[in-house]
Design a protein around this motif. Structure first.
Motif, PDB file in Angstrom:
ATOM      1  N   GLN A 138      10.647  -4.763  -1.146  1.00  0.00           N
ATOM      2  CA  GLN A 138      11.500  -3.719  -0.594  1.00  0.00           C
ATOM      3  C   GLN A 138      12.264  -4.284   0.590  1.00  0.00           C
ATOM      4  N   ARG A 139      13.572  -4.031   0.636  1.00  0.00           N
ATOM      5  CA  ARG A 139      14.338  -4.509   1.783  1.00  0.00           C
ATOM      6  C   ARG A 139      13.756  -3.907   3.051  1.00  0.00           C
ATOM      7  N   HIS A 140      13.648  -4.737   4.074  1.00  0.00           N
ATOM      8  CA  HIS A 140      12.919  -4.303   5.263  1.00  0.00           C
ATOM      9  C   HIS A 140      13.421  -5.014   6.506  1.00  0.00           C
ATOM     10  N   ILE A 141      13.032  -4.467   7.656  1.00  0.00           N
ATOM     11  CA  ILE A 141      13.366  -5.081   8.933  1.00  0.00           C
ATOM     12  C   ILE A 141      12.083  -5.305   9.719  1.00  0.00           C
ATOM     13  N   HIS A 142      11.837  -6.560  10.076  1.00  0.00           N
ATOM     14  CA  HIS A 142      10.771  -6.874  11.025  1.00  0.00           C
ATOM     15  C   HIS A 142      11.323  -6.576  12.417  1.00  0.00           C
ATOM     16  N   VAL A 143      10.639  -5.724  13.163  1.00  0.00           N
ATOM     17  CA  VAL A 143      11.118  -5.350  14.494  1.00  0.00           C
ATOM     18  C   VAL A 143      10.050  -5.687  15.537  1.00  0.00           C
ATOM     19  N   LYS A 144      10.420  -6.507  16.488  1.00  0.00           N
ATOM     20  CA  LYS A 144       9.537  -6.791  17.618  1.00  0.00           C
ATOM     21  C   LYS A 144       9.317  -5.486  18.374  1.00  0.00           C
ATOM     22  N   THR A 145       8.091  -5.255  18.819  1.00  0.00           N
ATOM     23  CA  THR A 145       7.743  -3.986  19.458  1.00  0.00           C
ATOM     24  C   THR A 145       8.726  -3.607  20.558  1.00  0.00           C
ATOM     25  N   GLU A 146       9.090  -4.552  21.399  1.00  0.00           N
ATOM     26  CA  GLU A 146       9.991  -4.251  22.513  1.00  0.00           C
ATOM     27  C   GLU A 146      11.405  -3.901  22.047  1.00  0.00           C
ATOM     28  N   ASP A 147      11.748  -4.281  20.801  1.00  0.00           N
ATOM     29  CA  ASP A 147      13.070  -3.947  20.267  1.00  0.00           C
ATOM     30  C   ASP A 147      13.094  -2.592  19.577  1.00  0.00           C
ATOM     31  N   ALA A 148      11.909  -2.038  19.259  1.00  0.00           N
ATOM     32  CA  ALA A 148      11.855  -0.763  18.536  1.00  0.00           C
ATOM     33  C   ALA A 148      12.507   0.353  19.352  1.00  0.00           C
ATOM     34  N   ASP A 173      17.277   2.947   1.968  1.00  0.00           N
ATOM     35  CA  ASP A 173      15.836   2.733   1.762  1.00  0.00           C
ATOM     36  C   ASP A 173      15.348   1.417   2.373  1.00  0.00           C
ATOM     37  N   VAL A 174      15.707   1.192   3.624  1.00  0.00           N
ATOM     38  CA  VAL A 174      15.276  -0.016   4.343  1.00  0.00           C
ATOM     39  C   VAL A 174      14.051   0.336   5.196  1.00  0.00           C
ATOM     40  N   LEU A 175      12.972  -0.371   4.977  1.00  0.00           N
ATOM     41  CA  LEU A 175      11.712  -0.096   5.661  1.00  0.00           C
ATOM     42  C   LEU A 175      11.661  -0.774   7.028  1.00  0.00           C
ATOM     43  N   ILE A 176      11.241  -0.027   8.035  1.00  0.00           N
ATOM     44  CA  ILE A 176      11.037  -0.580   9.373  1.00  0.00           C
ATOM     45  C   ILE A 176       9.571  -0.989   9.521  1.00  0.00           C
ATOM     46  N   ARG A 177       9.354  -2.236   9.961  1.00  0.00           N
ATOM     47  CA  ARG A 177       7.994  -2.729  10.219  1.00  0.00           C
ATOM     48  C   ARG A 177       7.958  -3.246  11.654  1.00  0.00           C
ATOM     49  N   VAL A 178       7.170  -2.605  12.503  1.00  0.00           N
ATOM     50  CA  VAL A 178       7.133  -2.930  13.928  1.00  0.00           C
ATOM     51  C   VAL A 178       5.822  -3.636  14.279  1.00  0.00           C
ATOM     52  N   SER A 179       5.907  -4.724  15.024  1.00  0.00           N
ATOM     53  CA  SER A 179       4.709  -5.438  15.455  1.00  0.00           C
ATOM     54  C   SER A 179       5.022  -6.338  16.644  1.00  0.00           C
ATOM     55  N   ASP A 180       4.005  -6.561  17.463  1.00  0.00           N
ATOM     56  CA  ASP A 180       4.143  -7.530  18.555  1.00  0.00           C
ATOM     57  C   ASP A 180       4.319  -8.938  18.015  1.00  0.00           C
ATOM     58  N   ASN A 181       3.899  -9.143  16.756  1.00  0.00           N
ATOM     59  CA  ASN A 181       3.919 -10.482  16.160  1.00  0.00           C
ATOM     60  C   ASN A 181       5.217 -10.804  15.437  1.00  0.00           C
ATOM     61  N   TYR A 182       6.185  -9.896  15.472  1.00  0.00           N
ATOM     62  CA  TYR A 182       7.441 -10.098  14.750  1.00  0.00           C
ATOM     63  C   TYR A 182       8.557 -10.561  15.677  1.00  0.00           C
ATOM     64  N   GLU A 183       9.548 -11.213  15.077  1.00  0.00           N
ATOM     65  CA  GLU A 183      10.879 -11.361  15.663  1.00  0.00           C
ATOM     66  C   GLU A 183      11.792 -10.454  14.851  1.00  0.00           C
ATOM     67  N   THR A 184      12.812  -9.899  15.464  1.00  0.00           N
ATOM     68  CA  THR A 184      13.628  -8.873  14.816  1.00  0.00           C
ATOM     69  C   THR A 184      14.664  -9.475  13.872  1.00  0.00           C
ATOM     70  N   TYR A 185      14.392  -9.305  12.585  1.00  0.00           N
ATOM     71  CA  TYR A 185      15.299  -9.753  11.524  1.00  0.00           C
ATOM     72  C   TYR A 185      15.168  -8.804  10.337  1.00  0.00           C
TER      73      TYR A 185
END
Length: 211
Positions: A138-148, A173-185
């Motif tokens: 599924q198309r998605h976005i990794h989002v760093k917590t501070e960028d959310a 239908d783009v899924l947002i996935r937020v984590s401290d372990n991500y870089e935002t892409y």
């Protein structure tokens, strides 16, 4: 004022605005994630994957190892293995790849593998049957917590993204996935990349559903 100089100023302003309000998009080709049992079966017991290059997400990397995917109608060769090893094996392909293999592939969030089809994976003379785990991600976005907060999004939210490529479009239908372990892409597959005229550095703007 020289028209070329004026155009360069306008382009710089647009770039700065996009840098502040947009996210960078990456296109992912077909690849596999392997668990310990699959690595042992394909490369030998106790084998350790060999890092080739780091990926944008911290701790994730492309490996030197390659495998072949074998379906009822055809095969896909030189498929990259991504590390590190995972708890469950997962194979990510596009719908075009699925046509080559002759296997219907569901669109799934990474890790949500219940009820997904399997696939045969080969490395040299070693062959294994993966019972499930074949998906079109599924198309998605990794989002760093501070960028959310900056982008006003929450983990698990579904958004749209307006892509500023050579063929501009809006992905739904783009899924947002937020984590401290991500870089935002944002991650899309090659079918989606071709649809928007993707090139390295392509950016998109998050659009809230219903706004």
């Amino acid at each position: 004022m020289d028209n070329q100089f004026l155009e360069s100023i306008v382009n710089e302003v647009i770039k700065r605005v996009q840098d502040e309000t947009c996210i960078e998009i990456e296109a992912s080709g077909k690849h596999v994630h392997l668990n310990r049992a699959a690595i042992d079966a394909l490369f030998g017991e106790g084998y350790q994957l060999t890092k080739a290059r780091d990926l944008s997400q911290p701790g994730q990397y492309a490996c030197k190892e390659r495998v072949t995917l074998i379906g009822p109608k055809g095969s896909l060769h030189n498929v990259v293995v991504l590390g590190p090893e995972r708890k469950q094996s997962q194979v990510e392909i596009s719908h075009t790849d699925a046509v080559v293999l002759g296997v219907p592939v569901p669109v799934r969030e990474s890790g949500k593998l219940d009820g997904t089809p399997g696939i045969v994976i080969a490395s040299g003379s070693n062959v294994m049957q993966l019972e499930q785990g074949l998906i079109a991600a599924q198309r998605h976005i990794h989002v760093k917590t501070e960028d959310a907060k900056k982008f006003n999004v929450d983990n698990g939210e579904i958004v749209q993204v307006k892509v500023y490529g050579k063929r501009p479009l809006i992905f739904d239908d783009v899924l947002i996935r937020v984590s401290d372990n991500y870089e935002t892409y944002m991650h899309i597959d090659y079918d989606e990349a071709n649809a928007c005229g993707f090139a390295k550095g392509t950016k998109g703007k998050i659009l809230k559903k219903g706004s």
